[in-house]
Design a protein around this motif. Structure first.
Motif, PDB file in Angstrom:
ATOM      1  N   ARG A 481       0.834  -1.210   0.000  1.00  0.00           N
ATOM      2  CA  ARG A 481       0.000   0.000   0.000  1.00  0.00           C
ATOM      3  C   ARG A 481       0.864   1.253   0.000  1.00  0.00           C
ATOM      4  O   ARG A 481       0.585   2.222  -0.698  1.00  0.00           O
ATOM      5  CB  ARG A 481      -0.912   0.001   1.228  1.00  0.00           C
ATOM      6  CG  ARG A 481      -2.257  -0.643   0.940  1.00  0.00           C
ATOM      7  CD  ARG A 481      -3.178  -0.450   2.122  1.00  0.00           C
ATOM      8  NE  ARG A 481      -3.544  -1.745   2.675  1.00  0.00           N
ATOM      9  CZ  ARG A 481      -3.998  -1.944   3.886  1.00  0.00           C
ATOM     10  NH1 ARG A 481      -4.111  -0.938   4.714  1.00  0.00           N
ATOM     11  NH2 ARG A 481      -4.332  -3.135   4.292  1.00  0.00           N
ATOM     12  N   MET A 482       1.905   1.189   0.783  1.00  0.00           N
ATOM     13  CA  MET A 482       2.791   2.347   0.908  1.00  0.00           C
ATOM     14  C   MET A 482       3.449   2.676  -0.437  1.00  0.00           C
ATOM     15  O   MET A 482       3.522   3.830  -0.849  1.00  0.00           O
ATOM     16  CB  MET A 482       3.857   2.029   1.946  1.00  0.00           C
ATOM     17  CG  MET A 482       4.643   3.177   2.455  1.00  0.00           C
ATOM     18  SD  MET A 482       5.823   2.551   3.646  1.00  0.00           S
ATOM     19  CE  MET A 482       7.034   1.827   2.586  1.00  0.00           C
ATOM     20  N   LEU A 483       3.919   1.632  -1.117  1.00  0.00           N
ATOM     21  CA  LEU A 483       4.617   1.857  -2.387  1.00  0.00           C
ATOM     22  C   LEU A 483       3.685   2.390  -3.474  1.00  0.00           C
ATOM     23  O   LEU A 483       4.103   3.150  -4.343  1.00  0.00           O
ATOM     24  CB  LEU A 483       5.269   0.558  -2.871  1.00  0.00           C
ATOM     25  CG  LEU A 483       6.515   0.087  -2.105  1.00  0.00           C
ATOM     26  CD1 LEU A 483       6.981  -1.257  -2.622  1.00  0.00           C
ATOM     27  CD2 LEU A 483       7.646   1.097  -2.216  1.00  0.00           C
ATOM     28  N   ALA A 484       2.420   1.957  -3.403  1.00  0.00           N
ATOM     29  CA  ALA A 484       1.489   2.367  -4.463  1.00  0.00           C
ATOM     30  C   ALA A 484       0.733   3.639  -4.093  1.00  0.00           C
ATOM     31  O   ALA A 484      -0.107   4.110  -4.872  1.00  0.00           O
ATOM     32  CB  ALA A 484       0.504   1.232  -4.742  1.00  0.00           C
ATOM     33  N   ALA A 485       1.029   4.195  -2.926  1.00  0.00           N
ATOM     34  CA  ALA A 485       0.264   5.355  -2.442  1.00  0.00           C
ATOM     35  C   ALA A 485       0.433   6.564  -3.363  1.00  0.00           C
ATOM     36  O   ALA A 485       1.493   6.740  -3.988  1.00  0.00           O
ATOM     37  CB  ALA A 485       0.717   5.706  -1.040  1.00  0.00           C
ATOM     38  N   GLY A 486      -0.617   7.359  -3.443  1.00  0.00           N
ATOM     39  CA  GLY A 486      -0.572   8.600  -4.240  1.00  0.00           C
ATOM     40  C   GLY A 486      -0.513   8.292  -5.725  1.00  0.00           C
ATOM     41  O   GLY A 486      -0.911   7.219  -6.190  1.00  0.00           O
ATOM     42  N   ASN A 487       0.007   9.264  -6.446  1.00  0.00           N
ATOM     43  CA  ASN A 487       0.073   9.112  -7.899  1.00  0.00           C
ATOM     44  C   ASN A 487       1.408   8.442  -8.250  1.00  0.00           C
ATOM     45  O   ASN A 487       2.331   9.064  -8.749  1.00  0.00           O
ATOM     46  CB  ASN A 487      -0.046  10.511  -8.533  1.00  0.00           C
ATOM     47  CG  ASN A 487      -0.202  10.415 -10.024  1.00  0.00           C
ATOM     48  OD1 ASN A 487      -0.523   9.349 -10.548  1.00  0.00           O
ATOM     49  ND2 ASN A 487       0.040  11.516 -10.709  1.00  0.00           N
ATOM     50  N   ALA A 488       1.471   7.123  -7.926  1.00  0.00           N
ATOM     51  CA  ALA A 488       2.758   6.427  -8.011  1.00  0.00           C
ATOM     52  C   ALA A 488       3.200   6.210  -9.457  1.00  0.00           C
ATOM     53  O   ALA A 488       2.380   6.008 -10.348  1.00  0.00           O
ATOM     54  CB  ALA A 488       2.656   5.087  -7.300  1.00  0.00           C
ATOM     55  N   LEU A 489       4.510   6.254  -9.637  1.00  0.00           N
ATOM     56  CA  LEU A 489       5.098   5.967 -10.949  1.00  0.00           C
ATOM     57  C   LEU A 489       4.923   4.478 -11.256  1.00  0.00           C
ATOM     58  O   LEU A 489       4.783   3.672 -10.348  1.00  0.00           O
ATOM     59  CB  LEU A 489       6.592   6.314 -10.918  1.00  0.00           C
ATOM     60  CG  LEU A 489       6.917   7.801 -10.787  1.00  0.00           C
ATOM     61  CD1 LEU A 489       8.397   7.983 -10.484  1.00  0.00           C
ATOM     62  CD2 LEU A 489       6.540   8.541 -12.072  1.00  0.00           C
ATOM     63  N   PRO A 490       4.972   4.109 -12.560  1.00  0.00           N
ATOM     64  CA  PRO A 490       4.767   2.702 -12.904  1.00  0.00           C
ATOM     65  C   PRO A 490       5.751   1.758 -12.222  1.00  0.00           C
ATOM     66  O   PRO A 490       5.395   0.634 -11.875  1.00  0.00           O
ATOM     67  CB  PRO A 490       4.955   2.663 -14.418  1.00  0.00           C
ATOM     68  CG  PRO A 490       5.262   4.031 -14.854  1.00  0.00           C
ATOM     69  CD  PRO A 490       5.103   4.971 -13.726  1.00  0.00           C
ATOM     70  N   GLU A 491       6.993   2.221 -12.029  1.00  0.00           N
ATOM     71  CA  GLU A 491       7.968   1.353 -11.361  1.00  0.00           C
ATOM     72  C   GLU A 491       7.481   0.981  -9.957  1.00  0.00           C
ATOM     73  O   GLU A 491       7.611  -0.160  -9.520  1.00  0.00           O
ATOM     74  CB  GLU A 491       9.322   2.070 -11.180  1.00  0.00           C
ATOM     75  CG  GLU A 491      10.024   2.484 -12.426  1.00  0.00           C
ATOM     76  CD  GLU A 491       9.648   3.879 -12.869  1.00  0.00           C
ATOM     77  OE1 GLU A 491       8.453   4.107 -13.148  1.00  0.00           O
ATOM     78  OE2 GLU A 491      10.535   4.739 -12.958  1.00  0.00           O
ATOM     79  N   ARG A 492       6.932   1.992  -9.255  1.00  0.00           N
ATOM     80  CA  ARG A 492       6.468   1.739  -7.890  1.00  0.00           C
ATOM     81  C   ARG A 492       5.238   0.847  -7.904  1.00  0.00           C
ATOM     82  O   ARG A 492       5.064  -0.007  -7.032  1.00  0.00           O
ATOM     83  CB  ARG A 492       6.179   3.060  -7.184  1.00  0.00           C
ATOM     84  CG  ARG A 492       7.428   3.608  -6.494  1.00  0.00           C
ATOM     85  CD  ARG A 492       7.226   4.995  -5.998  1.00  0.00           C
ATOM     86  NE  ARG A 492       6.122   5.102  -5.041  1.00  0.00           N
ATOM     87  CZ  ARG A 492       5.640   6.258  -4.603  1.00  0.00           C
ATOM     88  NH1 ARG A 492       6.159   7.390  -5.050  1.00  0.00           N
ATOM     89  NH2 ARG A 492       4.660   6.291  -3.753  1.00  0.00           N
TER      90      ARG A 492
END
Lengths: 872, 220
Positions: A481-492
């Motif tokens: 969840r933390m990594l995908a939070a917000g407007n995450a870049l595709p890598e994240r």
């Protein structure tokens, strides 16, 4: 069909598939062999250095007169020479030769850290007998130099020195040598050199040999001995004569003397450092186990990489068992090569380590003469075997995974796997935590030698480590969840997706990081707790302005003291307001060596304040002077209380030269200076019992307005043979000594962390290789190599976060166990639990940064590898 | 030689094979066709013993495969059934010659006999000049020829070929089909060829079509 008699398919797979792969890519097995070799080397080096520190314990006379058969030493104080008369009468015609020995110390120069000379005074008239009593033909290296004898008899300024020291210092017969005895400088003349003989124990470097009366006169021990060494003539009746001599000596000794063999004396001295050596062995095992984890990761990565080949083998009719055997053979070969190299490296590494360990042992426990660690085939064999077993254990999981690799058709469907299945279910985690709680406070195991091993603490630590490692996988959903939070870049987003349904390999990688971080941070907590406690102890204990001791006082074996007339002269120096006095004596109590100390504290507000574990009703300076009939009040140290199982109000007799004296425990205080334990009494009584006016330490309180430094400079001009330090320098020295003691620990911790981060790199190799098709797809849809590396970096960061968060929790628990269970049961010291948050924060940042960097680098490399589809 | 009766296989609720029955004789070449997901690969896996059916029976030369344990299935793949893959699956660390020799070493065939067969097979697949090349030095067609030679090495009674020309260009594919036809005839080895391509059927005596886990057509 014609069949030939050949080795099994696993040998064929090993030679045709695995060995060929090694030859094509030799770097991978070479790195694995080096890692294992490093683990084995550290393990062996610590064990060899420990062994050297123990075997280096010397009775000093062994190298001169050869091994004695029995020793007689007083339980407390010195051995009056006058007692020899009654002993000789008792022995009658028993075939035994008695060698009286005075064994004491002198400093090589001024200063607390001056090297210590061991002074041996022995009967030069009787010494030539050693030649005839010896089993070998070499006799005594001194006895051979009979020319030097006649001129030396009874002279306190004529000395023999060791060949090593003579060569190092460039001194020879006839040269002068300066030493410091009883606070005074003395000049000696070298009468001869004690030659080293390969058939004898090594002659200690700083050994000074005198004729007995000369040594007694030089050191102010007229009429006194340290011990008596007894030699029985060799021959068919040796055993009977030994038994007879022992019986007569024991009968004569009563409760004033101890009769023991040199072996028993050595055991009794070296057992003191058993806990210290055990802790080092455990730390070195940690390095090997973390190395095994790395091998596991690397071999698993190799299995994934070769999965398609394994699948082909399955299709060709190779059974899972044969595949497993072949891969186990790989770990066996890795183990054999790595362990062999490790043993060679270990012997070299031990030479470097023996200095550090011997220095700690010298400071804290007893004198060891070891300067180098000898190769020991049993230790080497054990380390070799341990390395092979660890390698096989590490390889067993990947081997099983290799065996379970589905055949080629299934590979195409992209089945993923790997990692320990145990890590995927939370129940075993909770079971391990529960087991940890149950065993952690179990009482310690006491060995036949009397050492205590906190088995419950160590087992509890292992269970907590396993439990938290298993449960740490639950952090992955939060990390996703933390990594995908917000407007995450595709890598994240891609990295985050890997944590949604994490496999065993993710969990295993996080568990490895967690274990290394947790154990290192826990050691940090132990060291910080030790340092904080020591600091507060020193602050409370060190109230005086100047501390005076005899030169070389920093060594555990120093017997150097400040004679009565000298300290009285010091106290008469202008500017002194008050003083605390301390004299300590080594006593043999209930089969172990401990200290009996006499103290006199001044009555000022600033006087020394002990830190109480169990406080007495009366803590005044003169509290120890109030006798209760024939019983003397005593304060005992925490270590004494633990080792001898004595608590408040317990009464027991202590040996003194004036006969046993009954003491009652009125208080138990913290003492981090010695593990041997101390019974502290009033010096008013001890000086009478020992008929001794000397001191070991003198704490001086200067009058107000006096400049310490100026006063100290004047003092040192007046008493050059004594060591005087200000409060500040003494604190600094104590802490420096403390850090030096832990230097080996820091090195071993560093190795564990480096190996763990390398393990993360290998885990990432495994994870990314398994997803080569996915990476290929990512490239096809437009992801650059750098972006794939960035995705790997986020994934590595996620794993590192899991490792750090889980490791932090683990470190707090392990730290608690180390401070309150392991340390207390091993050393008997109560420490203040202190968490070095700043150090742990730095360690966390370092692990997150290196974890991410290693993952980025791995991703960058693998992004360019072709997928299985592309490869074909 | 091969008799399949009422073979069914499902993964959970998903039925992949539904009461499939068919048979093959010695040296017969059969093309197995059908759209993706029709159950062709699962059927191949069940015959080679990699996958186990839920019901039904498979008999090879009168011996039931269903009752075999893992070791017996491995021996079956070693001695009686060989597989040729779309992506060749050669062992990358072995030379071409060693790849062909490897299955014979597994069954512990005497060295002299092995060498003789390897020479014969290399000649058969017309790769005499590349015998010591590594797989990554060979073209796709050459790799598939090696795979065919490897499949023939233990003289199996049945070769399963999963899209043997699927990863090759048309000309190379044709030459591989010719080779399969030749060796099958010479060694009297039955072949079951899974394919999407009509071209493959030209070397087969029969074409079996599958759809939704059932055999919908079986034409000579």
């Amino acid at each position: 069909m014609m069949k030939s008699d050949q080795s099994g398919p696993h040998s064929l797979i090993w030679t045709k598939v695995i060995w060929r792969q090694w030859c094509r890519e030799p770097k991978v097995p070479a790195v694995l062999i080096l890692i294992l070799a490093l683990g084995v080397a550290v393990f062996l080096a610590v064990r060899l250095a420990n062994r050297a520190a123990v075997t280096g314990f010397s009775l000093f006379t062994e190298s001169i007169s050869g091994d004695s058969d029995l020793l007689v030493r007083p339980r407390a104080g010195s051995f009056p020479e006058s007692d020899l008369m009654s002993l000789r009468e008792k022995m009658g015609a028993t075939p035994a030769t008695l060698f009286p020995i005075l064994d004491t110390t002198a400093a090589a120069g001024p200063g607390a850290e001056a090297e210590i000379f061991r002074i041996i005074g022995t009967d030069f008239v009787a010494l030539p007998n050693a030649v005839y009593l010896s089993d070998d033909e070499t006799g005594s290296p001194i006895a051979a130099q009979t020319d030097g004898f006649s001129g030396m008899l009874g002279k306190p300024d004529q000395v023999f020195i060791s060949r090593v020291f003579a060569d190092e210092s460039g001194k020879d017969t006839g040269d002068k040598l300066q030493i410091y005895v009883e606070g005074r400088q003395k000049e000696l003349t070298i009468s001869g050199i004690v030659e080293s003989d390969p058939l004898r124990p090594q002659v200690p470097r700083r050994l000074l040999v005198f004729d007995l009366p000369g040594a007694q006169k030089l050191t102010g021990n007229e009429g006194l001995l340290s011990r008596l060494e007894v030699k029985i003539p060799p021959g068919p009746d040796f055993q009977n004569n030994l038994q007879l001599a022992r019986e007569k000596l024991t009968e004569w000794a009563g409760d004033r003397f101890v009769v023991e063999t040199p072996g028993q004396r050595k055991d009794s001295a070296t057992r003191m450092s058993a806990a210290f050596r055990l802790n080092l062995t455990i730390l070195s095992t940690l390095a090997l186990i973390v190395g095994a984890y790395l091998i596991l990761q690397a071999m698993e990565a190799a299995v994934i990489r070769r999965r398609s080949e394994i699948a082909i083998l399955r299709c060709l009719g190779v059974t899972p068992g044969e595949i497993q055997k072949a891969w186990l053979m790989e770990s066996l070969v890795l183990g054999l090569l790595g362990s062999a190299l490790g043993v060679m490296l270990g012997v070299f590494l031990a030479q470097g380590m023996v200095g550090a360990i011997a220095s700690t042992v010298n400071t804290l426990y007893y004198e060891t003469t070891s300067r180098s660690a000898a190769f020991d085939p049993v230790e080497a064999g054990f380390a070799f075997l341990f390395g092979v077993v660890i390698s096989l254990l590490a390889g067993s999981l990947p081997a099983r995974e290799a065996a379970n690799t589905p055949a080629a058709h299934a590979v195409a469907t992209g089945i993923r796997g790997g990692g320990l299945k145990l890590l995927q279910h939370p129940l075993p985690g909770w079971v391990f935590l529960l087991l940890g709680l149950l065993v952690v406070k179990l009482p310690p195991f006491v060995t036949s030698q009397g050492s205590t091993i906190p088995v419950g603490g160590y087992a509890g630590a292992l269970f907590f480590l396993l439990g938290i490692s298993i449960l740490a996988g639950h952090l992955f959903c939060l990390i996703a969840r933390m990594l995908a939070a917000g407007n995450a870049l595709p890598e994240r987003v891609y990295a985050s997706s890997q944590f949604r349904l994490p496999g065993g390999r993710h969990r295993l990688a996080a568990a490895g990081l967690l274990a290394a971080f947790g154990m290192s941070a826990a050691m940090g907590i132990l060291v910080a707790s030790f340092e904080t406690t020591l600091n507060s102890w020193i602050r409370q204990m060190l109230k005086a302005d100047v501390y005076v001791a005899a030169a070389g006082a920093q060594s555990a074996i120093s017997e150097n003291k400040i004679p009565g007339e000298v300290w009285k002269e010091i106290l008469a120096t202008p500017g002194i307001e008050a003083a605390d006095r301390l004299r300590r004596y080594s006593i043999h109590f209930e089969g172990k060596d401990t200290w009996l100390a006499g103290s006199e504290y001044n009555n000022s507000e600033r006087r020394l304040q002990l830190i109480w574990i169990k406080a007495p009703e009366n803590t005044a300076a003169d509290a120890l002077t109030v006798r209760e009939g024939d019983t003397y009040p005593a304060w005992v140290s925490e270590s004494f209380s633990r080792v001898f199982q004595r608590s408040l109000n317990d009464r027991f007799p202590v040996p003194t030269p004036d006969g046993p004296k009954s003491v009652v425990v009125k208080g138990i205080y913290a003492d981090y200076g010695s593990e041997r334990g101390t019974v502290l009494l009033s010096r008013r009584f001890t000086s009478q019992w020992y008929e001794d006016d000397a001191l070991n330490n003198l704490a001086l309180y200067l009058q107000e307005g006096i400049d310490e430094e100026t006063w100290l400079a004047d003092f040192q001009n007046k008493f050059p043979g004594l060591v005087a330090r200000t409060n500040r320098t003494l604190r600094e020295d104590a802490l420096r000594l403390f850090r030096q003691t832990f230097s080996v620990t820091y090195a071993l911790e560093g190795i564990a962390i480096i190996i763990a981060v390398a393990g993360l790199g290998l885990a990432m190799v495994g994870l990314l290789l398994e997803r080569r098709e996915e990476l290929s797809t990512l490239k096809e849809i437009g992801m650059t190599r750098r972006r794939i590396a960035a995705a790997a970096m986020w994934e590595g960061l996620g794993l590192s976060i899991a490792g750090v968060v889980g490791g932090l929790l683990l470190s707090l628990i392990l730290g608690w166990i180390l401070v309150y269970v392991v340390n207390r049961q091993s050393f008997g010291w109560t420490l203040n639990f202190t968490v070095p948050w700043l150090t742990i924060a730095a360690l966390s940042c370092a692990m997150l940064a290196t974890g991410s960097a290693v993952a980025w680098f791995t991703g960058y490399r693998i992004a360019n590898l072709k997928s299985d589809l592309e490869e074909e | 030689m091969l008799a399949i009766t009422d073979l069914s296989k499902s993964y959970g609720e998903n039925s992949v094979l539904r009461e499939v029955s068919f048979s093959m004789t010695t040296g017969e070449r059969v093309a197995l066709m059908g759209p993706s997901g029709s159950g062709k690969s699962t059927l191949l896996n069940c015959i080679s013993g990699i996958d186990r059916p839920n019901s039904g029976s498979i008999e090879l030369n009168g011996q039931s495969i269903g009752g075999m344990d893992e070791r017996q299935l491995c021996e079956l793949r070693r001695d009686s059934i060989s597989t040729i893959f779309q992506f060749f699956h050669l062992l990358p660390t072995l030379t071409m010659r060693e790849n062909i020799e490897f299955p014979m070493q597994l069954i512990r065939l005497a060295e002299k006999e092995r060498k003789k067969r390897v020479d014969e097979l290399i000649h058969e697949v017309q790769l005499d000049h590349r015998a010591d090349a590594m797989p990554d030095e060979l073209s796709g067609g050459e790799r598939q020829r090696v795979a065919i030679a490897r499949a023939l090495a233990t003289r199996p009674v049945l070769i399963l070929a999963d899209e043997p020309t699927g990863n090759l260009d048309t000309t190379t594919g044709e030459s591989i089909l010719d080779l399969l036809e030749t060796v099958s005839g010479r060694y009297q080895t039955a072949m079951l060829l899974v394919t999407h391509s009509k071209r493959v059927t030209r070397i087969c005596q029969r074409t079996v079509s599958m759809k939704d886990g059932r055999i919908v057509d079986d034409e000579k």
